[in-house]
Scaffold this motif. Structure first.
Motif, PDB file in Angstrom:
ATOM      1  N   ALA A 156       7.690  11.304  -2.627  1.00  0.00           N
ATOM      2  CA  ALA A 156       8.041  11.794  -3.966  1.00  0.00           C
ATOM      3  C   ALA A 156       6.998  12.783  -4.483  1.00  0.00           C
ATOM      4  CB  ALA A 156       8.142  10.599  -4.922  1.00  0.00           C
ATOM      5  N   ASN A 157       7.259  13.290  -5.680  1.00  0.00           N
ATOM      6  CA  ASN A 157       6.284  13.995  -6.532  1.00  0.00           C
ATOM      7  C   ASN A 157       5.618  15.220  -5.916  1.00  0.00           C
ATOM      8  OD1 ASN A 157       6.979  11.944  -8.204  1.00  0.00           O
ATOM      9  ND2 ASN A 157       5.032  10.847  -8.134  1.00  0.00           N
ATOM     10  N   GLY A 158       6.293  15.833  -4.956  1.00  0.00           N
ATOM     11  CA  GLY A 158       5.800  17.119  -4.457  1.00  0.00           C
ATOM     12  C   GLY A 158       4.735  17.034  -3.388  1.00  0.00           C
ATOM     13  N   SER A 191       9.681  -0.527 -12.084  1.00  0.00           N
ATOM     14  CA  SER A 191       8.224  -0.347 -12.035  1.00  0.00           C
ATOM     15  C   SER A 191       7.734   0.373 -13.290  1.00  0.00           C
ATOM     16  CB  SER A 191       7.803   0.413 -10.775  1.00  0.00           C
ATOM     17  OG  SER A 191       8.110   1.781 -10.876  1.00  0.00           O
ATOM     18  N   PHE A 192       6.510   0.007 -13.676  1.00  0.00           N
ATOM     19  CA  PHE A 192       5.895   0.534 -14.895  1.00  0.00           C
ATOM     20  C   PHE A 192       4.554   1.143 -14.510  1.00  0.00           C
ATOM     21  CE2 PHE A 192       8.614  -3.027 -15.940  1.00  0.00           C
ATOM     22  CZ  PHE A 192       9.330  -2.594 -17.051  1.00  0.00           C
ATOM     23  N   GLY A 193       4.338   2.389 -14.933  1.00  0.00           N
ATOM     24  CA  GLY A 193       3.087   3.062 -14.619  1.00  0.00           C
ATOM     25  C   GLY A 193       2.123   2.959 -15.775  1.00  0.00           C
ATOM     26  N   SER A 253       6.052  13.249 -16.919  1.00  0.00           N
ATOM     27  CA  SER A 253       5.732  13.906 -18.196  1.00  0.00           C
ATOM     28  C   SER A 253       4.722  15.033 -18.025  1.00  0.00           C
ATOM     29  CB  SER A 253       5.192  12.872 -19.174  1.00  0.00           C
ATOM     30  OG  SER A 253       4.061  12.261 -18.615  1.00  0.00           O
ATOM     31  N   PHE A 254       3.861  14.924 -16.977  1.00  0.00           N
ATOM     32  CA  PHE A 254       2.851  15.968 -16.794  1.00  0.00           C
ATOM     33  C   PHE A 254       3.318  17.057 -15.819  1.00  0.00           C
ATOM     34  CE2 PHE A 254       1.886  13.448 -13.079  1.00  0.00           C
ATOM     35  CZ  PHE A 254       1.812  12.139 -13.523  1.00  0.00           C
ATOM     36  N   SER A 255       4.645  17.148 -15.600  1.00  0.00           N
ATOM     37  CA  SER A 255       5.166  18.166 -14.676  1.00  0.00           C
ATOM     38  C   SER A 255       4.971  19.567 -15.229  1.00  0.00           C
ATOM     39  CB  SER A 255       6.665  17.963 -14.459  1.00  0.00           C
ATOM     40  OG  SER A 255       6.897  16.745 -13.840  1.00  0.00           O
ATOM     41  N   LEU A 279       0.851  -1.201   0.000  1.00  0.00           N
ATOM     42  CA  LEU A 279       0.000   0.000   0.000  1.00  0.00           C
ATOM     43  C   LEU A 279       0.881   1.244   0.000  1.00  0.00           C
ATOM     44  CD1 LEU A 279      -3.038   1.043   0.480  1.00  0.00           C
ATOM     45  CD2 LEU A 279      -2.240   1.467   2.804  1.00  0.00           C
ATOM     46  N   GLN A 280       0.563   2.203  -0.876  1.00  0.00           N
ATOM     47  CA  GLN A 280       1.322   3.457  -0.840  1.00  0.00           C
ATOM     48  C   GLN A 280       0.659   4.442   0.131  1.00  0.00           C
ATOM     49  OE1 GLN A 280       1.579   6.462  -4.056  1.00  0.00           O
ATOM     50  NE2 GLN A 280       3.810   6.216  -3.961  1.00  0.00           N
ATOM     51  N   LEU A 281       1.387   4.817   1.174  1.00  0.00           N
ATOM     52  CA  LEU A 281       0.880   5.739   2.206  1.00  0.00           C
ATOM     53  C   LEU A 281       1.124   7.170   1.765  1.00  0.00           C
ATOM     54  CD1 LEU A 281       2.323   3.989   5.405  1.00  0.00           C
ATOM     55  CD2 LEU A 281      -0.075   4.003   4.664  1.00  0.00           C
ATOM     56  N   ASN A 340      12.263   3.617 -11.865  1.00  0.00           N
ATOM     57  CA  ASN A 340      11.007   3.991 -12.537  1.00  0.00           C
ATOM     58  C   ASN A 340      11.232   5.205 -13.421  1.00  0.00           C
ATOM     59  OD1 ASN A 340       8.449   6.154 -12.100  1.00  0.00           O
ATOM     60  ND2 ASN A 340       7.883   4.110 -12.806  1.00  0.00           N
ATOM     61  N   LEU A 341      10.456   5.259 -14.458  1.00  0.00           N
ATOM     62  CA  LEU A 341      10.262   6.402 -15.365  1.00  0.00           C
ATOM     63  C   LEU A 341      10.650   6.055 -16.796  1.00  0.00           C
ATOM     64  CD1 LEU A 341       9.167   9.342 -15.223  1.00  0.00           C
ATOM     65  CD2 LEU A 341      11.495  10.087 -15.485  1.00  0.00           C
ATOM     66  N   GLY A 342       9.630   5.827 -17.573  1.00  0.00           N
ATOM     67  CA  GLY A 342       9.813   5.684 -19.013  1.00  0.00           C
ATOM     68  C   GLY A 342      10.472   4.386 -19.452  1.00  0.00           C
TER      69      GLY A 342
HETATM   70  C1  LIG Z   1      -2.492   8.256 -14.001  1.00  0.00           C
HETATM   71  C2  LIG Z   1      -1.266   8.327 -13.130  1.00  0.00           C
HETATM   72  C3  LIG Z   1      -1.406   8.299 -11.750  1.00  0.00           C
HETATM   73  C4  LIG Z   1      -0.283   8.298 -10.911  1.00  0.00           C
HETATM   74  N1  LIG Z   1      -0.435   8.207  -9.553  1.00  0.00           N
HETATM   75  C5  LIG Z   1       0.648   8.091  -8.732  1.00  0.00           C
HETATM   76  C6  LIG Z   1       0.499   7.845  -7.341  1.00  0.00           C
HETATM   77  O1  LIG Z   1      -0.603   7.688  -6.802  1.00  0.00           O
HETATM   78  N2  LIG Z   1       1.634   7.749  -6.605  1.00  0.00           N
HETATM   79  C7  LIG Z   1       2.881   7.907  -7.141  1.00  0.00           C
HETATM   80  O2  LIG Z   1       3.879   7.805  -6.430  1.00  0.00           O
HETATM   81  N3  LIG Z   1       3.038   8.112  -8.478  1.00  0.00           N
HETATM   82  C8  LIG Z   1       1.965   8.187  -9.283  1.00  0.00           C
HETATM   83  N4  LIG Z   1       2.131   8.325 -10.640  1.00  0.00           N
HETATM   84  C9  LIG Z   1       3.476   8.243 -11.216  1.00  0.00           C
HETATM   85  C10 LIG Z   1       3.753   6.780 -11.648  1.00  0.00           C
HETATM   86  O3  LIG Z   1       3.871   5.932 -10.515  1.00  0.00           O
HETATM   87  C11 LIG Z   1       5.065   6.678 -12.456  1.00  0.00           C
HETATM   88  O4  LIG Z   1       6.100   7.257 -11.691  1.00  0.00           O
HETATM   89  C12 LIG Z   1       4.956   7.388 -13.791  1.00  0.00           C
HETATM   90  O5  LIG Z   1       3.816   6.946 -14.514  1.00  0.00           O
HETATM   91  C13 LIG Z   1       6.210   7.138 -14.641  1.00  0.00           C
HETATM   92  O6  LIG Z   1       6.352   5.746 -14.922  1.00  0.00           O
HETATM   93  P1  LIG Z   1       6.041   5.196 -16.406  1.00  0.00           P
HETATM   94  O7  LIG Z   1       6.956   5.969 -17.329  1.00  0.00           O
HETATM   95  O8  LIG Z   1       6.364   3.738 -16.364  1.00  0.00           O
HETATM   96  O9  LIG Z   1       4.597   5.492 -16.697  1.00  0.00           O
HETATM   97  C14 LIG Z   1       1.018   8.374 -11.487  1.00  0.00           C
HETATM   98  C15 LIG Z   1       1.137   8.423 -12.885  1.00  0.00           C
HETATM   99  C16 LIG Z   1       0.028   8.405 -13.706  1.00  0.00           C
HETATM  100  C17 LIG Z   1       0.200   8.411 -15.194  1.00  0.00           C
END
Ligand SMILES: Cc1cc2nc3c(=O)[nH]c(=O)nc-3n(C[C@H](O)[C@H](O)[C@H](O)COP(=O)(O)O)c2cc1C
Length: 362
Positions: free
Chosen positions: A174-176, A314-316, A266-268, A104-106, A293-295
């Motif tokens: 992460a991510n702000g 990991s793959f998103g 990518s959506f930064s 689970l991600q907290l 992770n990332l791309g």
């Molecule tokens: C729709 C969407 C939702 C995301 N939600 C989270 C999140 O809840 N927690 C998190 O740490 N990152 C989140 N991310 C970032 C992803 O975990 C991942 O870092 C990002 O998609 C880059 O990996 P990828 O290139 O394999 O897609 C999200 C990304 C996307 C596209």
């Protein structure tokens, strides 16, 4: 080089994280999909979604708020009440029934909370009263007693995650979001023990880590960092110094893994600039299990594993549209494309209706 990374290994080599032997090194990255119910309780549709993806070596759930205050978006799940625990239990049972593992991600979003999401429409909280760009309120700078309350919420959420049958938890630093807001000086200008020098700015992360490992032990807890990601108006004057120090400190924890977002999402937004620094270099400092992770693609992920640049990947995006991603990688079959319009919120469409590949023709 980590002892787990010898040259013959690839995405399909089993790997040990903490007490678990994973079937492969293909991890489903945490993905917020905004499809829990209006009370922030996971639904039957969410259960099906995770069950469909259980052939991943490990699933990391979407960010899950530790308290109502920790929420930033509509219809994201929580882990602070009994209803949520019961709903998550149905999900963990389904993943385990397929032989999968799930952490689970907290999550606490801090200042990144849309208008109307906070209880009683109060201001969101943050280390400092520094607002992010866009449709957000000026945040309230946390008092010391309020920081203690949030540490209590982390601990409570960690306990609930254990009760819900998860295999472990990932601390979202992460991510702000809140923990990242404490780490980086673009969002933290406090003058007390949580601000100023980077050795103070890391304090909150390590207090959360202590609270959570107190419940779980160290080897079932992962940490996610994104040192060079500007998403959510983030910046730091010296991310290299800061994150090298964080990673060195994490070495003594023997965590399940360190999860690195190795650049900018990518959506930064592009309103802030991050000094040049390749966060992949942190891999060389980290002595434990490293998840990149990332791309990544199948090919670049295998290369990273073979070159000792990652133990897991990991793959998103690829897991949004390919519930059977490991099988598709294994058999080199085409991948479905993600429908960008159905990423956040909505129905079963673009969520649990991505087709499984018909392997009878392979
Ligand atoms: C729709 C969407 C939702 C995301 N939600 C989270 C999140 O809840 N927690 C998190 O740490 N990152 C989140 N991310 C970032 C992803 O975990 C991942 O870092 C990002 O998609 C880059 O990996 P990828 O290139 O394999 O897609 C999200 C990304 C996307 C596209």
């Amino acid at each position: 080089m980590n002892s787990q990374t010898v040259l013959e290994q690839d995405l399909f080599s089993p790997v040990q994280i903490g007490p678990y032997q994973l079937n492969n090194r293909i991890v489903m990255a945490p993905l917020t999909r905004c499809r829990s119910d209006d009370d922030n309780v996971p639904t039957e549709m969410n259960r099906i979604y995770y069950q469909q993806r259980a052939t991943a070596g490990l699933i990391i759930t979407e960010g899950t708020q530790i308290s109502p205050q920790g929420a930033g978006y509509p219809n994201t799940p929580g882990i602070y009440n009994d209803q949520q625990v019961e709903a998550w239990k149905r999900i963990t049972d389904s993943v385990h029934a397929q032989g999968g593992h799930i952490f689970l991600q907290l999550w606490h979003v801090g200042r990144v909370s849309y208008q109307g999401i906070q209880p009683n429409d109060q201001a969101p909280v943050a280390p400092s009263s520094i607002k992010i760009a866009g449709d957000y309120k000026q945040p309230h700078a946390l008092k010391l007693s309020e920081i203690d309350d949030i540490l209590y919420d982390y601990r409570n959420a960690a306990k609930n995650a254990l009760a819900a049958g998860f295999d472990g938890v990932e601390i979202h630093a992460a991510n702000g979001y809140l923990i990242d807001q404490f780490l980086r000086d673009g969002s933290n200008n406090r003058t007390d023990q949580y601000g100023g020098d980077y050795k103070n700015r890391i304090r909150f992360l390590f207090e959360v880590l202590h609270a959570v490992t107190h419940i779980w032990g160290n080897d079932r807890v992962g940490v996610r960092l994104s040192p060079t990601n500007p998403f959510n108006s983030m910046s730091d004057s010296n991310p290299e110094e800061l994150f090298k120090y964080v990673v060195k400190q994490l070495n003594s924890f023997n965590l399940a893994y360190l999860h690195m977002v190795e650049g900018a999402l990518s959506f930064s937004d592009t309103t802030t600039e991050i000094p040049a620094f390749d966060s992949r270099s942190l891999r060389d400092i980290y002595q434990g299990t490293y998840m990149a992770n990332l791309g990544y693609t199948k090919q670049s992920a295998n290369q990273a594993i073979q070159n000792g640049k990652a133990d897991l990947v990991s793959f998103g995006d690829l897991f949004i549209s390919n519930p059977d991603l490991p099988e598709r990688f294994l058999h080199n079959v085409p991948l479905n494309k993600t429908n960008m319009d159905t990423r956040y919120g909505g129905t079963e469409k673009g969520y649990i209706d991505y087709p499984q590949f018909d392997f009878s023709y392979v």
